[in-house]
Design a protein around this motif. Structure first.
Motif, mmCIF file in Angstrom:
data_model
loop_
_atom_site.group_PDB
_atom_site.id
_atom_site.type_symbol
_atom_site.label_atom_id
_atom_site.label_comp_id
_atom_site.label_asym_id
_atom_site.label_seq_id
_atom_site.Cartn_x
_atom_site.Cartn_y
_atom_site.Cartn_z
ATOM 1 N N LEU A 127 0.829 -1.209 0.000
ATOM 2 C CA LEU A 127 0.000 0.000 0.000
ATOM 3 C C LEU A 127 0.864 1.260 0.000
ATOM 4 C CD1 LEU A 127 -2.972 0.930 0.112
ATOM 5 C CD2 LEU A 127 -2.750 1.009 2.610
ATOM 6 N N ALA A 128 1.898 1.269 0.825
ATOM 7 C CA ALA A 128 2.791 2.433 0.914
ATOM 8 C C ALA A 128 3.519 2.675 -0.405
ATOM 9 C CB ALA A 128 3.799 2.241 2.036
ATOM 10 N N SER A 129 3.855 1.590 -1.119
ATOM 11 C CA SER A 129 4.564 1.748 -2.396
ATOM 12 C C SER A 129 3.711 2.513 -3.407
ATOM 13 C CB SER A 129 4.943 0.376 -2.967
ATOM 14 O OG SER A 129 3.793 -0.348 -3.391
ATOM 15 N N GLY A 130 2.389 2.341 -3.319
ATOM 16 C CA GLY A 130 1.499 3.066 -4.224
ATOM 17 C C GLY A 130 1.470 4.548 -3.920
ATOM 18 N N PHE A 131 1.454 4.906 -2.623
ATOM 19 C CA PHE A 131 1.445 6.312 -2.243
ATOM 20 C C PHE A 131 2.765 7.006 -2.588
ATOM 21 C CE2 PHE A 131 -1.935 4.758 0.659
ATOM 22 C CZ PHE A 131 -2.934 5.636 0.258
ATOM 23 N N MET A 132 3.831 6.211 -2.725
ATOM 24 C CA MET A 132 5.132 6.773 -3.099
ATOM 25 C C MET A 132 5.330 6.769 -4.616
ATOM 26 S SD MET A 132 7.734 5.370 -0.139
ATOM 27 C CE MET A 132 7.417 3.646 -0.472
#
Length: 236
Positions: free
Chosen positions: A110-115
């Protein structure tokens, strides 16, 4: 000569049959059938059972020569199971551990998408599978690059949701099956049963969801580029 070099540079594929044997079937059978004092005993059975997935993980790393975050978490999960069993910790810690590992992976995805670096793109948009140069050039020609990125990010969220499912299912399965005190024959047997059931109850549904996400990605590529499935594949 160049073709030989190309073949040598391609990493060996994982053997799903061996993974099932060493990570699930053999450990489960040892825990369920050999934990009694008349056979290996609880401690020896637990150590030997966990030695199979740990040993296979080390072997796989040595042969593949690759390292990834998910494999590391799987390795740590096995070690933590051993710690809980050998130090006779409360069985609730096992359920927490079972839920925590996929939850951490889901958060990373999930965090990779926000980055703006969705992990799904690295996993699925593989140059060995897709003709990425053709895909990206065609997307740019049609002015669909930004739309494609948004759809891939949506797929990345779907991928994270599969780990949320896995986390919840792992926790429920552990709470339902492993109810005995660690260090007992019953704990080992229940641990073996949980490991054996985790494949049809959790792994297979997760695989089906992953296939559905892959279909969504391929459909997105073909719709936004106007290319057919054969054209987007890497033919080399």
């Amino acid at each position: 000569m160049s073709s030989e070099n190309n073949q040598a540079s391609v990493p060996a594929k994982n053997n799903t049959f061996l993974e099932l044997i060493f990570n699930i079937i053999v450990p489960s059978l040892i825990l369920m059938k050999l934990s009694d004092d008349a056979y290996l005993g609880t401690v020896n059975a637990l150590i030997i059972a966990l030695a199979f997935p740990i040993g296979y993980g080390i072997y796989d790393f040595a042969t593949q020569r690759t390292f990834n975050f998910i494999s590391l978490l799987g390795f740590l999960s096995t070690l933590l199971t051993g710690v809980i069993g050998l130090f006779e910790l409360d069985a609730n810690w096992l359920a927490i551990k079972e839920a925590a590992i996929p939850a951490v992976i889901g958060l990373v995805v999930l965090a990779s998408g926000f980055m703006n670096k969705p992990l799904l793109a690295k996993l699925m948009l593989n140059p060995a599978l897709f003709n990425l140069n053709l895909i990206y050039d065609t997307l740019a020609t049609h002015g669909n690059t930004d739309l494609f990125r948004r759809k891939i990010n949506r797929a990345n969220h779907l991928l994270a949701s599969t780990f949320v499912f896995s986390s919840a299912a792992n926790y429920i399965l552990a709470k339902m099956i492993v109810t005995s005190q660690a260090g007992t024959v019953e704990f080992n047997e229940q641990l073996g049963e949980m490991t054996l059931l985790s494949y049809p109850v959790i792994a297979i549904p997760s695989l089906i969801m992953l296939i559905a996400i892959m279909v969504y990605v391929v459909k997105t590529i073909t719709q936004l580029t106007g290319l057919n499935f054969e054209q987007v594949l890497n033919q080399e």
